[in-house]
Write a protein that holds these residues in place. Structure first.
Motif, mmCIF file in Angstrom:
data_model
loop_
_atom_site.group_PDB
_atom_site.id
_atom_site.type_symbol
_atom_site.label_atom_id
_atom_site.label_comp_id
_atom_site.label_asym_id
_atom_site.label_seq_id
_atom_site.Cartn_x
_atom_site.Cartn_y
_atom_site.Cartn_z
ATOM 1 N N VAL A 158 47.318 26.812 34.448
ATOM 2 C CA VAL A 158 48.761 27.056 34.642
ATOM 3 C C VAL A 158 49.388 27.141 33.255
ATOM 4 N N LEU A 159 50.149 28.202 33.059
ATOM 5 C CA LEU A 159 50.680 28.497 31.735
ATOM 6 C C LEU A 159 52.202 28.576 31.769
ATOM 7 N N GLY A 164 59.197 25.075 25.706
ATOM 8 C CA GLY A 164 60.278 24.314 26.340
ATOM 9 C C GLY A 164 59.973 23.947 27.790
ATOM 10 N N ARG A 165 59.169 24.756 28.466
ATOM 11 C CA ARG A 165 58.869 24.488 29.887
ATOM 12 C C ARG A 165 57.417 24.025 30.059
ATOM 13 N N ALA A 169 54.896 23.198 33.524
ATOM 14 C CA ALA A 169 53.564 23.780 33.779
ATOM 15 C C ALA A 169 52.540 22.664 33.973
ATOM 16 N N LYS A 170 52.667 21.608 33.208
ATOM 17 C CA LYS A 170 51.729 20.467 33.317
ATOM 18 C C LYS A 170 51.880 19.799 34.692
ATOM 19 N N ARG A 171 53.131 19.656 35.143
ATOM 20 C CA ARG A 171 53.348 19.015 36.460
ATOM 21 C C ARG A 171 52.739 19.873 37.575
ATOM 22 N N ILE A 209 51.189 32.057 35.516
ATOM 23 C CA ILE A 209 52.283 31.851 34.569
ATOM 24 C C ILE A 209 53.452 31.336 35.400
ATOM 25 N N VAL A 210 53.976 30.177 35.039
ATOM 26 C CA VAL A 210 55.013 29.554 35.859
ATOM 27 C C VAL A 210 56.293 29.402 35.036
ATOM 28 N N ASP A 211 57.397 29.920 35.559
ATOM 29 C CA ASP A 211 58.678 29.833 34.843
ATOM 30 C C ASP A 211 59.770 29.430 35.819
ATOM 31 N N ASP A 212 60.914 28.996 35.302
ATOM 32 C CA ASP A 212 62.002 28.640 36.222
ATOM 33 C C ASP A 212 62.664 29.905 36.788
ATOM 34 N N ILE A 213 62.932 30.871 35.916
ATOM 35 C CA ILE A 213 63.615 32.096 36.351
ATOM 36 C C ILE A 213 62.832 33.320 35.882
#
Ligand code: R5P
Length: 284
Positions: A158-159, A164-165, A169-171, A209-213
């Motif tokens: 998971v990247l 900053g985020r 990604a770790k969670r 790839i995980v992002d908020d928006i």
């Protein structure tokens, strides 16, 4: 207990009603010929605990939220919790230049006028909930729901697209049971980003790839480009809030094997519900 769903949050409202074992209120929502909004709640909400669910993006959904809140308070409800799954304007949480408003604060001040409690999801700047100084306000995290979804996909890494985020990604990775890492992004302007070269152990692996928006999709497109160059087998782009401005979705489709977002914004990529997390927080 009732859930009143705004037109921007129909899927999530239904799921939330299931999770809370609440009734989904019958609501009429329409537009007058001049595009002004009309709402009517066709239930008796007297004595009920009520949740109004409405994302405040795009702008027309903000007014609809205010009307729904007002309509709920016409009844003698026991409590009203306003759920704004995607809090529009959260990115203007300070004055970047003199003369600008603090847009997130402007919205917070208006929303809290007609509610007892406030809940939002993965708000861009967590400090936004502090602008709700008259009511209890909470920010719910989507990562448990995102993690459970990705676990079923056999993700290896998971990247986060920026440092900053990296914690988020770790969670997510902890829920999936895999490793996490982050890329190094520099934003040049609203639609252009650069990724610094970084060697990653992605060859032949499934990477999320995980992002908020995802807004314009520029961040994910650059990240995916870098992962492809390094031999990633499958690339999943996952976000909480799928805005997909300026044809962002069309831009991303060729770059990723799957694009997925939660139901904070309903769109063709919505495949994860955050209802269980909102319900969990609401029961606390
Ligand atoms: C930035 O801080 C956010 O976490 C997202 O990475 C950003 O909003 C994505 O924007 P875009 O899709 O336009 O690159």
């Amino acid at each position: 207990m009732y859930v009143v769903g705004g037109s921007a949050s129909q899927l999530l409202s239904k799921e939330l009603a299931n999770c809370l074992k609440a009734k989904l209120a019958k609501v009429e929502i329409k537009r007058f010929p001049d595009d002004e909004c009309y709402v009517r709640i066709d239930e008796d909400l007297d004595g009920e605990e009520v949740f109004v669910v409405q994302t405040t993006w795009p702008d027309r959904n903000i007014v609809e939220l205010f009307l729904l809140q007002d309509a709920v308070y016409e009844f003698d409800v026991s409590s009203l919790t306003t759920v704004v799954p995607y809090f529009g304007y959260a990115r203007q949480d300070k004055q970047f230049l003199p003369g600008e408003p603090i847009s997130a604060r402007a919205l917070a001040r208006l929303i809290q006028l007609n509610t007892d409690e406030f809940v939002t999801v993965d708000v861009h700047a967590p400090s936004v909930v502090d602008w709700f100084d008259d009511v209890s306000a909470r920010n719910v995290h989507a990562y448990p729901c995102v993690g459970r979804y990705l676990k079923g996909k056999g993700i290896d890494l998971v990247l986060s697209p920026d440092e900053g985020r990296a914690d988020n990604a770790k969670r997510v990775a902890d829920v999936v049971g895999c490793e996490s890492d982050f890329l190094v992004k520099t934003r040049l302007d609203g639609e252009t980003v650069e990724m610094a070269p970084k060697s990653l152990a992605v060859e032949g692996r499934k990477v999320a790839i995980v992002d908020d928006i995802i807004a314009t999709g520029s961040t994910i497109a650059k990240a995916a480009e870098q992962l492809r160059r390094q031999g990633a087998d499958k690339i999943y782009a996952v976000c909480t809030h799928g805005v997909f401005a300026k044809n962002g979705l069309e831009k991303l489709r060729p770059a990723c094997d799957q694009i997925c977002s939660t139901d904070t914004i309903e769109n063709p990529t919505t495949c994860i519900s955050v209802a269980s997390e909102i319900a969990r927080i609401a029961r606390e």
